[in-house]
Enzyme design. Sequence first.
Site, PDB file in Angstrom:
ATOM      1  CE  LYS A  57       5.359  -0.986  -8.690  1.00 63.10           C
ATOM      2  NZ  LYS A  57       4.276  -1.489  -7.852  1.00 63.10           N
ATOM      3  CG  ASN A  58       4.484  -5.022  -6.737  1.00 60.79           C
ATOM      4  OD1 ASN A  58       4.933  -3.864  -6.775  1.00 60.79           O
ATOM      5  ND2 ASN A  58       3.214  -5.296  -7.001  1.00 60.79           N
ATOM      6  CB  CYS A  99      -1.261   3.283  -6.534  1.00 54.96           C
ATOM      7  SG  CYS A  99      -0.228   3.111  -7.977  1.00 54.96           S
ATOM      8  NE  ARG A 127      -1.828   1.105  -1.092  1.00 58.09           N
ATOM      9  CZ  ARG A 127      -0.946   0.928  -2.074  1.00 58.09           C
ATOM     10  NH1 ARG A 127      -0.795   1.857  -2.986  1.00 58.09           N
ATOM     11  NH2 ARG A 127      -0.231  -0.177  -2.150  1.00 58.09           N
ATOM     12  N   PRO A 128      -3.711   1.307   5.072  1.00 62.88           N
ATOM     13  CG  PRO A 128      -5.085  -0.047   6.391  1.00 62.88           C
ATOM     14  CD  PRO A 128      -4.951   0.524   5.011  1.00 62.88           C
ATOM     15  CB  ILE A 129       1.471   0.279   7.406  1.00 62.81           C
ATOM     16  CG1 ILE A 129       1.745   1.548   8.220  1.00 62.81           C
ATOM     17  CG2 ILE A 129       1.642   0.555   5.927  1.00 62.81           C
ATOM     18  CD1 ILE A 129       3.241   1.942   8.197  1.00 62.81           C
ATOM     19  CG  ASP A 130      -3.756  -2.095  10.576  1.00 62.95           C
ATOM     20  OD1 ASP A 130      -3.798  -1.794   9.366  1.00 62.95           O
ATOM     21  OD2 ASP A 130      -4.387  -3.055  11.046  1.00 62.95           O
ATOM     22  CD  GLN A 131      -3.189  -6.538  10.693  1.00 61.58           C
ATOM     23  OE1 GLN A 131      -2.825  -7.628  11.146  1.00 61.58           O
ATOM     24  NE2 GLN A 131      -4.046  -5.757  11.326  1.00 61.58           N
ATOM     25  NE  ARG A 182       4.978   4.442  -8.368  1.00 61.83           N
ATOM     26  CZ  ARG A 182       3.948   3.819  -7.798  1.00 61.83           C
ATOM     27  NH1 ARG A 182       2.736   4.283  -7.909  1.00 61.83           N
ATOM     28  NH2 ARG A 182       4.132   2.718  -7.082  1.00 61.83           N
ATOM     29  NE  ARG A 207       1.104   0.245   1.093  1.00 62.13           N
ATOM     30  CZ  ARG A 207       0.399   0.561   2.161  1.00 62.13           C
ATOM     31  NH1 ARG A 207       0.275   1.806   2.520  1.00 62.13           N
ATOM     32  NH2 ARG A 207      -0.180  -0.369   2.875  1.00 62.13           N
ATOM     33  CG  ASP A 259      -1.370  -5.156  -8.292  1.00 59.22           C
ATOM     34  OD1 ASP A 259      -2.187  -4.408  -7.724  1.00 59.22           O
ATOM     35  OD2 ASP A 259      -0.304  -5.522  -7.763  1.00 59.22           O
TER      36      ASP A 259
HETATM   37  C1  EPZ Z   1       0.971  -4.861  -2.564  1.00 61.02           C
HETATM   38  O1  EPZ Z   1       0.557  -3.700  -1.864  1.00 61.02           O
HETATM   39  C2  EPZ Z   1       1.337  -4.401  -3.960  1.00 61.02           C
HETATM   40  N1  EPZ Z   1       2.383  -3.407  -3.852  1.00 61.02           N
HETATM   41  C3  EPZ Z   1       0.124  -3.824  -4.657  1.00 61.02           C
HETATM   42  O2  EPZ Z   1       0.490  -3.584  -5.996  1.00 61.02           O
HETATM   43  C4  EPZ Z   1      -1.012  -4.862  -4.653  1.00 61.02           C
HETATM   44  O3  EPZ Z   1      -2.195  -4.269  -5.153  1.00 61.02           O
HETATM   45  C5  EPZ Z   1      -1.281  -5.378  -3.235  1.00 61.02           C
HETATM   46  O4  EPZ Z   1      -0.047  -5.845  -2.632  1.00 61.02           O
HETATM   47  C6  EPZ Z   1      -2.276  -6.523  -3.192  1.00 61.02           C
HETATM   48  O5  EPZ Z   1      -1.822  -7.587  -3.992  1.00 61.02           O
HETATM   49  C7  EPZ Z   1       3.633  -3.805  -3.682  1.00 61.02           C
HETATM   50  O6  EPZ Z   1       3.948  -4.986  -3.612  1.00 61.02           O
HETATM   51  C8  EPZ Z   1       4.676  -2.747  -3.612  1.00 61.02           C
HETATM   52  P1  EPZ Z   1      -1.515  -5.367   1.003  1.00 61.02           P
HETATM   53  P2  EPZ Z   1       0.420  -3.720  -0.294  1.00 61.02           P
HETATM   54  O7  EPZ Z   1      -0.817  -5.021   2.273  1.00 61.02           O
HETATM   55  O8  EPZ Z   1       1.459  -4.598   0.273  1.00 61.02           O
HETATM   56  C9  EPZ Z   1      -5.215  -4.080   3.788  1.00 61.02           C
HETATM   57  C10 EPZ Z   1       0.758  -2.344  -7.961  1.00 61.02           C
HETATM   58  O9  EPZ Z   1      -0.077  -1.870  -8.756  1.00 61.02           O
HETATM   59  N2  EPZ Z   1      -4.184  -3.816   4.814  1.00 61.02           N
HETATM   60  O10 EPZ Z   1      -1.484  -6.780   0.542  1.00 61.02           O
HETATM   61  O11 EPZ Z   1       0.311  -2.328   0.148  1.00 61.02           O
HETATM   62  C11 EPZ Z   1      -5.152  -3.060   2.655  1.00 61.02           C
HETATM   63  O12 EPZ Z   1      -5.862  -1.892   2.977  1.00 61.02           O
HETATM   64  C12 EPZ Z   1       0.552  -2.234  -6.479  1.00 61.02           C
HETATM   65  O13 EPZ Z   1       1.805  -2.899  -8.323  1.00 61.02           O
HETATM   66  C13 EPZ Z   1      -4.554  -3.494   6.099  1.00 61.02           C
HETATM   67  O14 EPZ Z   1      -5.739  -3.395   6.411  1.00 61.02           O
HETATM   68  O15 EPZ Z   1      -1.004  -4.416  -0.150  1.00 61.02           O
HETATM   69  C14 EPZ Z   1      -5.741  -3.847   1.504  1.00 61.02           C
HETATM   70  O16 EPZ Z   1      -7.127  -3.776   1.564  1.00 61.02           O
HETATM   71  C15 EPZ Z   1      -0.594  -1.377  -6.126  1.00 61.02           C
HETATM   72  N3  EPZ Z   1      -3.567  -3.271   7.038  1.00 61.02           N
HETATM   73  C16 EPZ Z   1      -5.318  -5.294   1.796  1.00 61.02           C
HETATM   74  O17 EPZ Z   1      -4.953  -5.325   3.175  1.00 61.02           O
HETATM   75  C17 EPZ Z   1      -2.249  -3.382   6.720  1.00 61.02           C
HETATM   76  O18 EPZ Z   1      -1.407  -3.180   7.609  1.00 61.02           O
HETATM   77  C18 EPZ Z   1      -4.117  -5.790   0.981  1.00 61.02           C
HETATM   78  O19 EPZ Z   1      -3.029  -4.888   1.141  1.00 61.02           O
HETATM   79  C19 EPZ Z   1      -1.885  -3.719   5.411  1.00 61.02           C
HETATM   80  C20 EPZ Z   1      -2.871  -3.932   4.472  1.00 61.02           C
END
Ligand code: EPZ
Length: 431
Positions: free
Chosen positions: A22-23, A117, A122-126, A397, A93, A305
């Site tokens: 999925k991811n 979810c 769940r920020p996207i600042d990075q 989903r 997401r 996950d």
């Molecule tokens: C991906 O989410 C997965 N989703 C999530 O799976 C998974 O839990 C997560 O990676 C971690 O492995 C998809 O691939 C679609 P991250 P993503 O950016 O990309 C922080 C599932 O159940 N962060 O790696 O959104 C954030 O808050 C889903 O299949 C920032 O601070 O996760 C978190 O604490 C749920 N700023 C950490 O980083 C940012 O700009 C990891 O988030 C981005 C993230």
Amino acid sequence: MEKMIVMGGKPLNGEVTISGAKNSAVAVIPAALLVDGVCRIENVPNINDVTVLLNILASLGAKHRYVSSDVIDIDCTNLKTHVVPYEMAVKMRASSYLIGSLIGRFNKAEVAMPGGCNFGVRPIDQHLKGFVALGADVKLEHGVVNAVAEKLIASSIYLDVVSVGATINIMLAASKAEGVTHIENASKEPHVVDVANFLNAMGANIKGAGTDVIKITGVRSLHGGTYSIIPDQIEAGTFMLAAAATKGNCLIKNVIPKHLEAITSKLIEMGVQVEEFEDSVRVSRTGELKATNIKTLPYPGYPTDLQPQTVALLSIAKGVSVITESVWDNRFQYIDEVRRMGADIKVDGRSAIIQGVHELMGAPVKMTDLRAGAALIIAGLAANGVTELANLVHIDRGYENLEQKLQALGAQIVRKVCDDAPEFPDVKKHA
Ligand code: EPZ
């Protein structure tokens, strides 16, 4: 309303084939926006998140057709807009990947802040920091990300947190930037590597995916081609945990055992037998489950996950287990539901302290998110009696044909449209 009804207590036995990840799929499909030509994508899971993304691509002018149940041709040659309809983007997401792809394609993107979810901030600042480093002017107005670049120019980007989404999104945009971009402190998840491999198969030049520095040499254009998505690590892990929870014996096929190493070693610590083959694993349990401690971490650590599904398993292990969630700040919302089934779990900050109980009892419960839904199903399969699960929208989903796959392993699980009593012939005997 649809519900799933699970009659617990039956060991899962037999073989199950894992679907495409999925991811990966939810990133590869937006990545097709960068390609002039037809991408044939194989091993695509048939899940609602994929349907939503294909609809979004169609709204942008892309064409797609199913060649077979898991193979799709996507043609983004004649895209007509860089603006994603608001109500579509907020559904998931992964719609954030549309920003990177559209900037790469048009040098501009207009996409609502993503949904998905809900387990804390769940920020996207990075992601946004990456687009700015590549030369985009990024504004967040009325819930919409508006990014515009005169042209994309390569840069060096250090991620403050290891983020799957930011790594993939920056890779998408940088594939078309002028020069060589470095992403440092990149995510090493299997689906990051998969997206890089997809882009390379379409003519991109990405090296180092799977390590913490990814080097992307921008190219002028990407061409069509064929790519097969990797098997779903999390679906495989979910079946491994379900086999262990039910004292079953399952051959889980179409997996990459290396992606499952963290789960395999923890299951072995718990007293579960795991045998690895070239592209399958066999999981079986005959004895008692032993408690253990786990901390979720970015890959190759234990996947967040699988945290909820693992809590469901540990709730019937002998002794006290501690599971610490280090990726998300609020991913324990489902625990109240597992407690309804008799689990003895306390949450203390980022840790769940699980005192194993002899058995769980079936109960009416609600899925609070995708993996929480899988956890409740595992708990229901292991429990004594009938579990009735609501809010199936979450599970649909991200898991393809979950109840059919479980039924084939001998589980008594059905989906019902109304609130009728379950119709298992032997409900009374076991309850
Ligand atoms: C991906 O989410 C997965 N989703 C999530 O799976 C998974 O839990 C997560 O990676 C971690 O492995 C998809 O691939 C679609 P991250 P993503 O950016 O990309 C922080 C599932 O159940 N962060 O790696 O959104 C954030 O808050 C889903 O299949 C920032 O601070 O996760 C978190 O604490 C749920 N700023 C950490 O980083 C940012 O700009 C990891 O988030 C981005 C993230």
